[in-house]
Write a protein that holds these residues in place. Structure first.
Motif, short mmCIF file in Angstrom:
data_model
loop_
_atom_site.label_atom_id
_atom_site.label_comp_id
_atom_site.label_asym_id
_atom_site.label_seq_id
_atom_site.Cartn_x
_atom_site.Cartn_y
_atom_site.Cartn_z
N THR A 173 -15.31 18.35 38.94
CA THR A 173 -14.50 17.60 39.89
C THR A 173 -13.49 16.71 39.15
O THR A 173 -12.32 16.63 39.52
CB THR A 173 -15.40 16.76 40.80
N HIS A 174 -13.95 16.10 38.08
CA HIS A 174 -13.06 15.25 37.29
C HIS A 174 -11.84 16.04 36.80
O HIS A 174 -10.70 15.61 36.96
CB HIS A 174 -13.87 14.68 36.11
N LEU A 175 -12.09 17.21 36.24
CA LEU A 175 -10.99 18.01 35.71
C LEU A 175 -10.05 18.50 36.80
O LEU A 175 -8.83 18.43 36.68
CB LEU A 175 -11.54 19.23 34.97
N LEU A 176 -10.63 18.99 37.88
CA LEU A 176 -9.82 19.50 38.99
C LEU A 176 -8.90 18.41 39.52
O LEU A 176 -7.71 18.62 39.74
CB LEU A 176 -10.74 19.97 40.12
N GLN A 177 -9.48 17.23 39.72
CA GLN A 177 -8.67 16.15 40.27
C GLN A 177 -7.64 15.63 39.26
O GLN A 177 -6.58 15.14 39.65
CB GLN A 177 -9.58 15.00 40.73
N SER A 178 -7.95 15.76 37.97
CA SER A 178 -6.99 15.33 36.95
C SER A 178 -5.68 16.12 37.08
O SER A 178 -4.60 15.56 36.89
CB SER A 178 -7.53 15.56 35.54
N ILE A 179 -5.80 17.41 37.39
CA ILE A 179 -4.58 18.22 37.55
C ILE A 179 -3.75 17.61 38.69
O ILE A 179 -2.56 17.36 38.54
CB ILE A 179 -4.89 19.69 37.91
N VAL A 259 -6.61 26.14 42.58
CA VAL A 259 -7.64 25.83 41.58
C VAL A 259 -8.98 25.72 42.29
O VAL A 259 -9.08 25.07 43.33
CB VAL A 259 -7.33 24.50 40.84
N LEU A 260 -9.98 26.37 41.74
CA LEU A 260 -11.29 26.42 42.40
C LEU A 260 -12.39 26.03 41.44
O LEU A 260 -12.26 26.21 40.23
CB LEU A 260 -11.55 27.85 42.86
N SER A 261 -13.47 25.50 41.99
CA SER A 261 -14.62 25.27 41.11
C SER A 261 -15.87 25.81 41.79
O SER A 261 -15.90 26.00 43.01
CB SER A 261 -14.83 23.79 40.85
N SER A 262 -16.87 26.05 40.98
CA SER A 262 -18.14 26.53 41.51
C SER A 262 -19.23 26.23 40.50
O SER A 262 -18.95 25.94 39.34
CB SER A 262 -18.05 28.04 41.73
N ASP A 263 -20.46 26.28 40.97
CA ASP A 263 -21.55 26.05 40.02
C ASP A 263 -21.94 27.33 39.28
O ASP A 263 -22.81 27.32 38.44
CB ASP A 263 -22.77 25.43 40.73
N ARG A 264 -21.31 28.44 39.63
CA ARG A 264 -21.61 29.70 38.94
C ARG A 264 -20.37 30.59 38.95
O ARG A 264 -19.45 30.36 39.74
CB ARG A 264 -22.78 30.40 39.62
#
Ligand code: ADP
Ligand code: MG
Length: 465
Positions: A173-179, A259-264
């Motif tokens: 979340t930190h990285l995603l929001q940094s963008i 940009v997307l994130s996931s736990d896997r």
């Protein structure tokens, strides 16, 4: 051997020593163009891969080539994307942008967004606390970090979509929001939206209920940077996935960034629609792992400084050795120590104070006492060498390497004297043990594989039942 055979052998050994995501990202589509006495020429699909192969993976590539009997000293990569198969997954837009980023390494190194005054756009849902400047980079997150910076520097073109995955509390979340924060700071006119996949689903359901699906869609289709966090929660929600796919398509066609994130990784998200999955896989996938001991210490030191707490090195090591799961827990430990200082006025806590205050967090993962035999046992199973061979006089290369690692760990973890360590290995001289220790210490500074092996072995040693 033919070039392709040599390269396949090299890739085979590299695949074992780096993560799947890294391997797929950096080595897909590479091959040897020519191999000379001192140099190897490798074809790569983009400038980003060139940077990484030449500057980051050079050591493991050279080492594998040496192992195969090619004493090459230099790696040269040539960018050529003409061979990349044009995917048909997406009929509207067939090729995946593979834009090179020629200034990647220097820009990443010097990358420091300037002003601290964020004009936070409240409609973006971004938390201004998450920035690239206060994100600490280590081996475990370097890939994800540089991918995010690349996306920020060339929105919509560098990597689309960008998919970051990793366990909880590791900084996704930190990285995603940094963008998002960096984009809004430099180009406040851009439309950025951060949303969790749960909230996205909820909004969609509401719009269906209120017959406002069209408004919902057109709202999303105007966004320049869409960040959706924890995408694993889309899994199994067919209607949501369909709408998401349409929004995704429209944004993608207009070169808007997703940009997307996931736990896997996408492959492991059960019941994700195939077209969504292949879309995710068509972009850039980067993983974040757990930070190693050194990085945990660095994170603690940095965060303590931010919080204005001063602690001894011994305390930093104590926390980092005992809290190993993720960065959020490291932060939790520091928060507790701050409380100790504020409420109990203990400005220079001792190890005992820290032990007491961290008891609940630490007890679950507390280090157990280990013996010489635990180390021998772990090393022999890790390297596939019998304990006898390890302890005897044999000088075969693999055995010698495993033995040096065992000597190193005995010194590092058990603080045994070098004479005792020498004795344990067939009565060798103490200088042999000292040499082994120094050699591994040095390798830890320069060699990624050694670092990984050591951290893996430590975990193994402390986990033996
Ligand atoms: P995730 O989304 O992967 O669960 P978060 O991004 O919420 O993890 O991170 C958890 C906490 O740890 C946050 O407070 C975040 O700022 C912090 N954090 C994680 N990684 C780093 C890092 N490399 N540098 C600085 N802070 C970090
Ligand atoms: Mg998160």
């Amino acid at each position: 051997m033919k070039f392709d055979e040599i390269w396949n052998a090299v890739l085979g050994s590299i695949e074992l020593s780096i993560s799947k995501a890294q391997f797929g990202t950096w080595f897909k589509g590479t091959r040897i163009l020519s191999l000379e006495k001192d140099s190897v020429y490798i074809r790569v699909p983009n400038g980003f891969a060139k940077e990484w192969l030449e500057n980051k993976f050079n050591i493991i590539i050279l080492r594998s080539l040496h192992d195969l009997g090619y004493p090459v000293k230099e790696i040269h990569c040539k960018v050529d994307d003409s061979f990349i198969p044009k995917e048909k997954v997406f009929s509207e837009k067939q090729s995946i942008p593979t834009k090179s980023i020629p200034t990647f390494s220097s820009e990443i190194k010097n990358f420091q967004p300037t002003s601290k005054n964020y004009q936070t756009n409240s409609s973006s849902n971004l938390n201004p606390r998450y920035t690239f400047e206060n994100f600490i980079i280590g081996n475990h997150n370097e890939l994800a970090y540089s991918a995010c910076v690349a996306v920020y520097q060339d929105l919509g073109n560098a990597y689309n979509p960008l998919f970051i995955y990793g366990g909880v509390g590791l900084g996704k979340t930190h990285l995603l929001q940094s963008i998002g924060n960096a984009i809004l700071k430099n180009t406040p006119e851009k439309k950025v939206l951060y949303i969790t996949s749960e909230k996205f689903t909820q909004e969609l359901i509401n719009s269906i209920k209120n017959h406002t699906v069209d408004t919902f869609k057109s709202f999303y289709q105007n966004i320049d940077l869409l960040i959706i966090d924890d995408i694993q929660f889309l899994s199994g929600r067919e209607k949501t996935q369909q709408e998401f796919f349409h929004i995704f398509n429209t944004l993608y066609q207009q070169n808007k960034q997703i940009v997307l994130s996931s736990d896997r990784p996408p492959k492991a998200i059960a019941t994700l629609e195939d077209r969504l999955r292949s879309r995710f896989e068509g972009g850039m996938i980067a993983d974040i792992n757990r930070p190693d001991l050194e990085t945990r210490i660095a994170i603690l030191q940095e965060k303590a400084q931010q919080k204005n707490i001063s602690l001894s090195d011994e305390i930093f090591s104590y926390i980092a050795e005992n809290i190993t799961n993720n960065v959020r827990e490291l932060e939790g430990a520091l928060t507790r120590i701050t409380a100790l200082q504020q409420f109990h006025h203990i400005t220079h806590p001792t190890i005992k104070d820290v032990e007491d205050i961290l008891k609940e967090i630490v007890s679950s993962g507390k280090k157990k006492a280990i013996s010489q035999e635990d180390i021998i046992h772990s090393i022999s199973s890790f390297y596939g060498i019998s304990s006898e061979d390890l302890k005897q006089k044999g000088r075969k290369k693999e055995i010698a390497e495993a033995r040096q690692m065992a000597m190193y760990l005995m010194r590092k973890e058990l603080h045994l004297p070098y004479t005792g360590i020498g004795r344990c290995f067939g009565g060798r001289d103490h200088t042999t043990a000292l040499h082994a220790f120094e050699k591994i210490e040095k390798l830890l500074d320069t060699d990624e594989k050694t670092r990984k092996d050591v951290s893996f072995l430590k975990e193994k040693i402390y986990c033996i039942e």
